[in-house]
Design a protein around this motif. Structure first.
Motif, short mmCIF file in Angstrom:
data_model
loop_
_atom_site.label_atom_id
_atom_site.label_comp_id
_atom_site.label_asym_id
_atom_site.label_seq_id
_atom_site.Cartn_x
_atom_site.Cartn_y
_atom_site.Cartn_z
N LYS E 82 0.84 -1.35 0.16
CA LYS E 82 0.23 -0.16 -0.32
C LYS E 82 0.28 1.15 0.44
O LYS E 82 1.98 1.40 0.97
N LEU E 83 0.61 2.04 -0.95
CA LEU E 83 1.29 3.25 -0.45
C LEU E 83 0.77 4.23 0.40
O LEU E 83 -0.86 4.33 0.37
N SER E 84 1.23 4.59 0.73
CA SER E 84 1.59 4.83 2.45
C SER E 84 0.48 6.83 2.60
O SER E 84 0.68 6.94 0.99
N GLY E 85 -0.68 6.50 3.10
CA GLY E 85 -1.51 7.39 2.61
C GLY E 85 -1.35 9.30 2.86
O GLY E 85 -1.94 10.10 2.24
N ARG E 86 0.05 8.76 4.21
CA ARG E 86 0.35 10.48 3.43
C ARG E 86 1.70 10.54 2.39
O ARG E 86 1.28 11.58 1.97
N SER E 87 2.14 9.49 1.71
CA SER E 87 2.66 9.83 0.67
C SER E 87 1.95 10.39 -0.20
O SER E 87 2.67 11.22 -1.12
N ALA E 88 0.35 10.05 -0.05
CA ALA E 88 0.16 9.78 -1.55
C ALA E 88 -0.74 11.49 -1.88
O ALA E 88 -0.80 12.01 -2.21
N GLU E 89 -1.33 11.58 0.08
CA GLU E 89 -1.11 13.44 0.42
C GLU E 89 -0.19 14.81 -0.48
O GLU E 89 -0.71 15.03 -1.47
N GLN E 91 2.17 13.38 -2.41
CA GLN E 91 2.82 13.53 -3.70
C GLN E 91 1.70 14.48 -4.55
O GLN E 91 1.64 15.20 -6.07
N ARG E 92 0.66 14.67 -3.60
CA ARG E 92 -0.52 15.05 -4.93
C ARG E 92 -0.85 16.75 -4.88
O ARG E 92 -0.16 17.58 -5.66
N LEU E 93 0.24 17.01 -3.22
CA LEU E 93 0.60 18.63 -3.33
C LEU E 93 1.66 19.04 -4.48
O LEU E 93 1.41 19.80 -5.07
N ILE E 94 2.94 17.63 -3.78
CA ILE E 94 4.12 18.40 -4.75
C ILE E 94 3.42 18.75 -6.62
O ILE E 94 3.68 19.39 -7.22
N GLY E 95 2.59 17.23 -6.64
CA GLY E 95 2.86 17.73 -8.58
C GLY E 95 1.28 19.10 -8.78
O GLY E 95 1.64 19.52 -9.95
N ARG E 96 1.29 19.51 -7.50
CA ARG E 96 -0.39 20.76 -8.39
C ARG E 96 0.98 21.35 -8.40
O ARG E 96 0.69 22.17 -9.45
N SER E 97 1.83 21.81 -7.02
CA SER E 97 2.50 22.71 -7.32
C SER E 97 3.86 23.11 -8.46
O SER E 97 3.71 24.14 -8.73
N LEU E 98 4.13 21.73 -8.62
CA LEU E 98 5.27 21.95 -10.23
C LEU E 98 4.50 22.44 -11.01
O LEU E 98 4.70 22.77 -12.47
N GLY F 85 -5.74 7.76 -5.29
CA GLY F 85 -4.84 8.74 -4.04
C GLY F 85 -6.09 9.79 -3.86
O GLY F 85 -5.63 10.68 -2.57
N ARG F 86 -6.67 10.04 -5.00
CA ARG F 86 -7.79 11.50 -4.00
C ARG F 86 -8.64 11.09 -2.73
O ARG F 86 -8.63 11.90 -2.17
N SER F 87 -8.93 9.73 -2.99
CA SER F 87 -9.58 9.49 -1.59
C SER F 87 -8.94 9.28 -0.49
O SER F 87 -9.14 9.56 0.47
N ALA F 88 -7.17 8.51 -0.88
CA ALA F 88 -6.83 9.19 -0.17
C ALA F 88 -6.51 10.45 0.91
O ALA F 88 -6.06 10.73 2.53
N GLU F 89 -6.05 11.09 0.71
CA GLU F 89 -5.96 12.27 0.71
C GLU F 89 -7.26 13.24 1.40
O GLU F 89 -7.21 13.51 2.03
#
Lengths: 239, 239, 239, 239, 239, 239
Positions: E82-89, E91-98, F85-89
């Motif tokens: 499982k991808l850690s929920g924290r990592s999922a959250e 990496q979505r932030l980093i992706g949107r920022s970049l 990933g969206r659900s995790a966030e």
């Protein structure tokens, strides 16, 4: 013997069907049988899986219980990374039942996926899914016809499902959870509008059962299914 | 109609059972029904899953096809990270069938897992698994008694499974793959030594079927199961 | 020192190879080395993975143990959702060994997958898989030639595998499980029909070992492999 | 033949070891061999896996490549939900090698996990992981002694790893990626401070190889390992 | 209040950026903020995911912690499947920022994946990943321009991230782990070179916070981000 | 600018809350905000995860969309074996928000899991989940008090969530899907009954935004949240 909810031995639970519960789906209904609530949505996609013959369509089903559908909360499948074996078994039954309702050549090269999500489970969720899933499927096909995507209705039969069982040596129709958990024999039956069998699954949970007992249970189901199919005709209209 | 292998309509395929094929298992056999070959191993472990009542035992089954059991190679479940839905459905059927054979109080707080691995599949693998799995289970219980771990045999009934189907409007017993793939109706039946039903699963693959047709198929199965249970008695001996 | 089964230090276990055990596979054998039983099936598919050069073929292997192959039952990989690390390591060894046997240009743009499923494991399963896998592969290629799909045999060398080890300071050929579990040093060797090395894997399980000891073990393997390759020639015939 | 980086045939690449690169780990180093960079961290936990004998400790390793360690980006294991087979094979090699360095009774009931993460891979990452992993492990044990948790050093031998190969018919020590990708024969060797073998893995990538060639490669490795072990002694100090 | 490392309330930790740490990546840096170390690599691939508009490019990010990045070792995601929920959250932030930094039309039909792997985590890893990830991304775009693959720089803004928090009722910039673990309120902020907001995430860990407090934290971040963007300009040069 | 449904810029969509929609759950409601429908169920279990301090309780949330919640059907997470990933966030946001509502010492050593399943999604599902999840949680705590399991209400604050955004340069409250998909800036805000902030997440989807714009959006949310908290008070009653 009196039933827990006072019903007659061959009586269905009160049934309530709210169509178009999900307005985005091509067809949908919320089916309630007593305290059992299943949300059924039919989704149309313009492609078919690779194993389907050229020009034909496909109908498939997915079944799942929400985590708090039961008296105890269960972990989600995704938390365990495994589709529950029970869900796998049930969704195969629903898929076979709904495919039997459809002329896949008339459907053309498209897939209808019927999602049956149990919001609350009080027995009979798999057969409620067949009945509710049929209604969602039939409404989706009506929509395809209304939109001119199809000119002939691919639905060729009404299809419905119900359970019966032997509880304390009495044959009962449409078991609720409390009855089901005490049943010695449990039988699920799916029929079409000729009251011919599409699927039949009988299990001796507490003891084996005779061929005569099996016939009694099939006749009980047949009575219930005749009523359910009348209900479907009212809701869906002519095929 | 002549059958593809010249058999009579109510005849079983030649059956061959090699017991103790796996010497490490508490009970095992290789069951061959025509070209179908299933390796069945019963393993005893001195613990039970949490849902089992205090003092009682548990019997469960796992079913799997080796990748080259069929005419085409299939990918392994572990390669797809998913237990095949078909395997999930079948192993639940085998597990229920074998639990019906056993007095779980007499078994005591231990689990018997029956692994049914299809080495070659030519139709009827699920019912061959029930029959072969029963033999492995019964041999394992005999071993527990021989070792003094159990004093009473927890196996209370012989249990066997067989299929029947309607192919070209003729009811046939024990379909091979070529027949099965053309069958309109397919019915699997598991019975005990009273020839009472434990599991019954009927499917209208090509069309729905009448209650009368269903009865014909059950009677065909019953005839085959009587023969299979005689065979089990020869191999396993008295319970 | 006397070996547990009375064998001479440089003697192989009795070997038994049943070809065409699985009639559906393009090539197959059941290889038995003492109590070790491995089912090897070669499957031909008319496509190659993306990394393979234009016009060339591919050979790959999968290795797995059935849950009751050992003295204790193990959970299936799919139950744990993980390919066992040991299986991953072993199937890479088998794949590299079998690719060394084949001229991939002559094979043409097709893949041969060799499935090695251990039905019973009593030591030496990885090298039995190489030997049995080679036979399945060679039989499949013979079949492709007999069917006119290939005109030249892509198999260019006979390939076989064997293990040797140091147990109680004595070098022994072809360890069974009981010897293997007490071995200080364990070496697996795959050679071709020139008795040149394709794969060599040595491990100091209990202690490190000298270059001289390593050479002794390689020479023991070489003696065993010469015998195994003779056996392969008898079974497979000329290349 | 001149090597791509001008090295002599039996010369190691420049090696650089930065200890305590990760200050939180009980022991750590960044090992750089030419352009290969591996981060090795040893973590101590006060528990052992169930299979370990009472009172003994355990040493294990995990190996992984960061997605952009190579010339092309690779998807992460978690994205594919599968540990790469290559990583599984390599981490088993590292784990066996490091366990050979340790007296597990002296370690007591604790686990040391050595994580080897390849930041950049230019050939020889598995043997760099053994060497770097040993240093991290030895530093962690020194720390346990400095903290009074252990009174005797459980590390009994220095352990290091290196590769050699035959490229264009010349035997070369410590292949970089460009050489490795053209090698006909590839051999990885792990030795202890007696220059006795712990692990030996040879593969004929392009052709099989003779026992003599194998010996030449082992002697090349032995020369390189003598140098690496001197380096380890400088960094780690006396055992 | 004195901070644990003696810093002023609105001071950043010492920052060290080593560009081209991974020579194989199109752009890379090791960013160190105090004891936090994140390796950021930008990889260019000549394809885009299906959801991207014709002719446009895509920028995405992956974030992960090495198992021993923290004071305690954590199991790898792949071990838990499982991808850690924290990592999922994150990496979505980093992706949107970049993505906010880039003109995706100018980038053309290619994907830049920015991998942010935390080698050591001492607080602020997500915002260090945004800053370091921006530098890797900008360097990769410079390389595409130097190679003539792009003629205009698709990077339109410098982008950086920082955190602030309320600890013991004092607002502090750039919390280290010890401060972060005691913070009542935690706010992460990403801005561009106009010091306009791209991402803002505030959490009341210990108590809710007023709109005024939120503004104070944003102003603190703004001060830190002005400094970080100056640093980026020095390293990356003109856009 | 007129909004798609004719609402004023600072107006909430019509909200409808059906409590006890799932009679088996300790607390539940179906919350409908315009066409968005989320089923929220609170389940109480008498155990806590290992990281929770002795004597304290835990509150956590899970968020998921049914496959046909949207205009297009999506595959289930279990089909992809990955939690979106969206659900995790989102479920991390809901969990943090609900924990802020509760005194975990007063809750005692039990876990309340709040399942938020989106039946139909038309924008604002995450904030509807916070609001509906709070109601389910508060009802469950009322039930624990009514049953005498708790004597003091662990719910210390009403908590609700709402979104605002900038669409075509106008700041709007409570975006529906059609507005949300065109928004340049999107901000989600969770507050307690003091109208203090618990969670704040702002994203520049199309452009960066100024600190002033951010403040405008927070004030819009604040107005909506005041209304929502009044609604909660009516439904849940006094704390």
């Amino acid at each position: 013997m009196t039933r827990v909810d006072g019903r007659h031995e061959d009586a269905l639970r009160p049934i309530r069907i709210t169509t178009d519960f999900i307005e985005f789906a091509e067809g949908s209904c919320l089916i309630e049988c007593g305290s059992t609530k299943v949300l059924c949505c039919a989704s149309v996609e313009e492609r078919v899986p690779p194993h389907v013959a050229e020009g034909c369509g496909w109908v498939t089903a997915e079944y799942s219980m929400l985590p708090r559908a039961n008296r105890q909360r269960s972990r989600r499948d995704i938390d365990k990374l495994k589709l529950s074996g029970r869900s796998a078994e049930i969704q195969r039954l629903i898929g076979r039942s709904l495919r039997a309702a459809v002329d896949r050549e008339k459907l053309g090269p498209r897939t209808i996926t019927v999602d049956c999500d149990v919001l609350q489970g009080d027995g009979g969720t798999r057969t409620a899914s067949v009945t509710g899933g049929f209604i969602a499927l039939a409404l989706a096909c009506k929509k395809l016809m209304a939109e001119g995507i199809l000119t002939e209705n691919p639905v060729k039969h009404y299809v419905a499902g119900i359970s019966a069982g032997i509880v304390g040596e009495t044959a009962l129709l449409d078991l609720c959870y409390e009855e089901d958990s005490r049943a010695e024999v449990d039988l699920n039956c799916v029929m079409d509008d000729n009251l011919a069998i599409i699927e039949l699954q009988g299990t001796g949970e507490g003891r084996s059962f005779t061929v005569d007992e099996q016939q009694t249970l099939v006749q009980l189901c047949r009575k219930g299914l005749a009523e359910l199919i009348e209900k479907e005709k009212e809701i869906v209209g002519e095929l």
